[in-house]
Design an enzyme around this catalytic site. Structure first.
Site, PDB file in Angstrom:
ATOM      1  N   HIS A 140      51.345  39.439  44.014  1.00 41.09           N
ATOM      2  CA  HIS A 140      52.733  39.930  43.912  1.00 41.09           C
ATOM      3  C   HIS A 140      53.100  40.191  42.455  1.00 41.09           C
ATOM      4  O   HIS A 140      53.597  41.275  42.104  1.00 41.09           O
ATOM      5  CB  HIS A 140      53.672  38.877  44.506  1.00 41.09           C
ATOM      6  CG  HIS A 140      55.135  39.184  44.368  1.00 41.09           C
ATOM      7  ND1 HIS A 140      55.901  39.686  45.389  1.00 41.09           N
ATOM      8  CD2 HIS A 140      55.985  39.065  43.303  1.00 41.09           C
ATOM      9  CE1 HIS A 140      57.156  39.852  44.983  1.00 41.09           C
ATOM     10  NE2 HIS A 140      57.221  39.486  43.704  1.00 41.09           N
ATOM     11  N   GLU A 141      52.838  39.221  41.596  1.00 45.90           N
ATOM     12  CA  GLU A 141      53.236  39.372  40.188  1.00 45.90           C
ATOM     13  C   GLU A 141      52.435  40.479  39.503  1.00 45.90           C
ATOM     14  O   GLU A 141      52.950  41.216  38.664  1.00 45.90           O
ATOM     15  CB  GLU A 141      53.088  38.045  39.454  1.00 45.90           C
ATOM     16  CG  GLU A 141      53.889  36.888  40.058  1.00 45.90           C
ATOM     17  CD  GLU A 141      55.388  37.160  40.163  1.00 45.90           C
ATOM     18  OE1 GLU A 141      55.921  37.993  39.372  1.00 45.90           O
ATOM     19  OE2 GLU A 141      56.037  36.584  41.066  1.00 45.90           O
ATOM     20  N   HIS A 144      54.089  43.600  40.076  1.00 42.92           N
ATOM     21  CA  HIS A 144      55.207  43.831  39.149  1.00 42.92           C
ATOM     22  C   HIS A 144      54.694  44.395  37.833  1.00 42.92           C
ATOM     23  O   HIS A 144      55.203  45.382  37.311  1.00 42.92           O
ATOM     24  CB  HIS A 144      55.946  42.516  38.861  1.00 42.92           C
ATOM     25  CG  HIS A 144      56.945  42.132  39.905  1.00 42.92           C
ATOM     26  ND1 HIS A 144      57.846  43.018  40.458  1.00 42.92           N
ATOM     27  CD2 HIS A 144      57.176  40.945  40.519  1.00 42.92           C
ATOM     28  CE1 HIS A 144      58.610  42.394  41.342  1.00 42.92           C
ATOM     29  NE2 HIS A 144      58.216  41.135  41.408  1.00 42.92           N
TER      30      HIS A 144
END
Lengths: 426, 156
Positions: A140-141, A144
């Protein structure tokens, strides 16, 4: 001076990246990104090797669906590291956003590639059923850092909330398209592609014929799941691991001679060829006459020059068509010789349906697809579909063996992406 | 304390773990909505340290500037709060009531990423870029219920 240069460089680099992201949404223009685990930011909960394994896997998952590669770099100057990952609690790693203890925020990522994980959270390795999956949070990160915002969609890895997962998670179609909107889709020439036929018994005990679709490039291969329009999760794999007894890279062609009386598969590379035993999944050591493999193409297929660019077997005519430079040779397997009137120019034997829209020669792949019941000629990032019988029934004006205009391979076979060699064996 | 620790710090006992403050009332809900950009886009940039710090006594958000010294308005009637709450409920597949119900509080307290849901690029103070605005998100969310067509059966 060196420090000031580095400062100037990183500020200038940062401004360029901000401008890039504002205009295109993507953060990086480079194709190879360097990452590093921050030395003073190791987790207390997982061993360093476990942390490294999870991060490698998370980076690999993204590189399996986008045209960027990731490599861990523990030696270059910090200014050249694109993504830095570290754990911390409360005030951590000089970050302007403190963590909040156990619960709520588990991690965050900053625009220029810093990813921080809240070590007060109970992060666990992929094999664990409990706690918060570090793999899922890391993926997920990283999303980003690559430029994705939160996506409120069931199934997306970019949902802001952590969703426990019973079985493994993968980047679904929408996440793939989201990242490909920023960085484009994966493209590039293939060495060969083929449908590999095998027989098995279905639930009623009947013998049924099935096929897997494979794409080969360099020393890697992908199995392509036609029903899901993507490669198998976790591909590519090393040819050396999946195919035994054949060259481990740069295969020129694969041919499956399949008639009522014959069923033989061959791999070609350079001047040699190997027969492959589909039942036992390995290359034959020798042929029926006791001659050992690999054998010379010129011996096994008299009149066929080598090395070849590509080849395929036409079951109806029972010819193997070998492609080399701008020529195509038809090999009659029953008479064991080149068919009369061959070789021909590829341009003549496969005329262009649209003027000048033709690979001309030096094709990479001749792939007969059972999914599409059609032959495709690949060259570089593009393919040309050969006019099939069905096409001609619908439009008799189409030339025999004609080539429809070129299309991008990545628009019909999706997400066939390289991964960095360092991530190949995970 | 021990003079030496093992290099991979596996022998270190985690000190008492601090618990994150949960959302439990109107004020903490307002702070949550402001912190993650639901009330208005947040500048998410490591160098702009203060703008994105959680607002301790947030009351009423002015256009583009948050001013805690502003007259404290009755939170439940603040249209901005209700609007932000509705957006949060809608995108999180909750009943869009505009009131701070249990379902909404639970959703706010789920473990989450610290990156705001609605960011603003540093130099822009007016309307956020299309790529980051919630309207864009709302468009994205039309197929929010679309399940992953073929969830992975095997664990990697």
């Amino acid at each position: 001076k060196r420090f000031l240069d580095m400062l100037m460089y990183s500020n200038k680099y940062r401004e360029e990246q901000e401008a890039l992201q504002k205009s295109t949404g993507k953060v990086f223009t480079k194709k190879l990104l360097k990452w590093r685990m921050i030395g003073e930011g190791y987790s207390n909960q997982l061993s360093i090797n476990e942390q490294r394994y999870v991060f490698r896997l998370a980076f690999r998952m993204w590189s399996e669906v986008m045209p960027l590669d990731f490599e861990e770099d523990n030696t270059s100057p910090l200014s050249q590291i694109d993504i830095k990952l570290g754990f911390g609690r409360g005030r951590h790693l000089g970050c302007s956003r403190a963590f909040d203890g156990s619960g709520q925020e588990f991690a965050h990522a900053w625009f220029l590639g810093d990813i921080h994980f809240d070590d007060d959270e109970h992060f666990t390795a992929p094999s664990s059923e409990h706690g918060i999956s570090l793999l899922k949070v890391a993926a997920h990160e990283i999303g980003h850092v690559l430029g994705l915002s939160h996506i409120h969609r069931v199934g997306s890895i970019m949902q802001p909330n952590y969703i426990p997962q019973d079985s493994g998670f993968e980047l679904d179609l929408s996440d793939r398209r989201a990242i490909q909107n920023l960085y484009g889709s994966c493209e590039g020439p293939f060495d060969t592609a083929f449908d590999w036929i095998y027989k098995e018994k279905n639930q009623y005990g009947e013998l049924v014929v099935r096929y897997n679709t494979y794409f080969f490039r360099n020393s890697w291969y992908w199995m392509y799941e036609n029903r899901s329009n993507r490669t198998r999760y976790g591909d590519p794999l090393a040819i050396a691991n999946g195919w035994h007894g054949i060259p481990v890279q740069n295969i020129d062609a694969f041919v499956h001679v399949w008639t009522w009386t014959r069923d033989a598969s061959y791999f070609f590379k350079g001047t040699q060829y190997w027969r492959y035993d589909s039942e036992n999944d390995k290359a034959y050591a020798e042929d029926a006459q006791g001659k050992s493999y690999p054998r010379l193409i010129s011996e096994g297929f008299p009149g066929i020059p080598s090395p070849i660019n590509a080849a395929y077997f036409d079951r109806r005519r029972q010819y193997i068509y070998f492609f080399r430079d701008s020529q195509v040779f038809a090999f009659d397997i029953n008479r064991n010789r080149v068919a009369p009137d061959f070789p021909k120019r590829i341009l003549d034997f496969f005329p262009a349906v649209a003027a000048n829209n033709h690979p001309k020669g030096n094709i990479d792949v001749a792939y007969y697809s059972y999914t599409y019941s059609s032959l495709f000629l690949f060259k570089g990032k593009e393919f040309w579909k050969v006019v099939s019988d069905k096409d001609r029934r619908q439009n008799p004006s189409l030339p025999y063996n004609g080539l429809f205009p070129r299309r991008a391979i990545s628009q019909q076979w999706f997400d066939i992406c390289n991964v960095h060699p360092s991530l190949l064996k995970i | 304390e021990k003079l030496f620790h093992s290099r991979d710090r596996s022998d270190l006992q985690p000190s008492a773990i601090e618990q994150a403050e949960l959302v439990k009332d109107m004020l903490s809900a307002q702070q949550f909505l402001a912190k993650y950009g639901w009330t208005q886009p947040v500048i998410w940039d490591p160098s702009s340290t203060n703008e994105n710090e959680p607002l301790k006594d947030f009351s009423l958000m002015q256009e583009g500037v948050c001013n805690p010294r502003q007259e404290v308005a009755e939170p439940t009637k603040s249209p901005q709060f209700i609007d932000a709450l509705k957006k949060f409920q809608k995108l999180n597949n909750l009943p869009v009531t505009g009131t701070l119900d249990d379902a909404t509080i639970n959703a706010m307290n789920k473990p989450r990423c610290g990156v705001p849901d609605n960011q603003m690029a540093k130099k822009e103070t007016e309307k956020p870029t299309a790529a980051q605005s919630l309207e864009n998100k709302t468009k994205d969310s039309e197929n929010v219920t679309q399940q992953n067509p073929d969830p992975p059966k095997i664990r990697r």
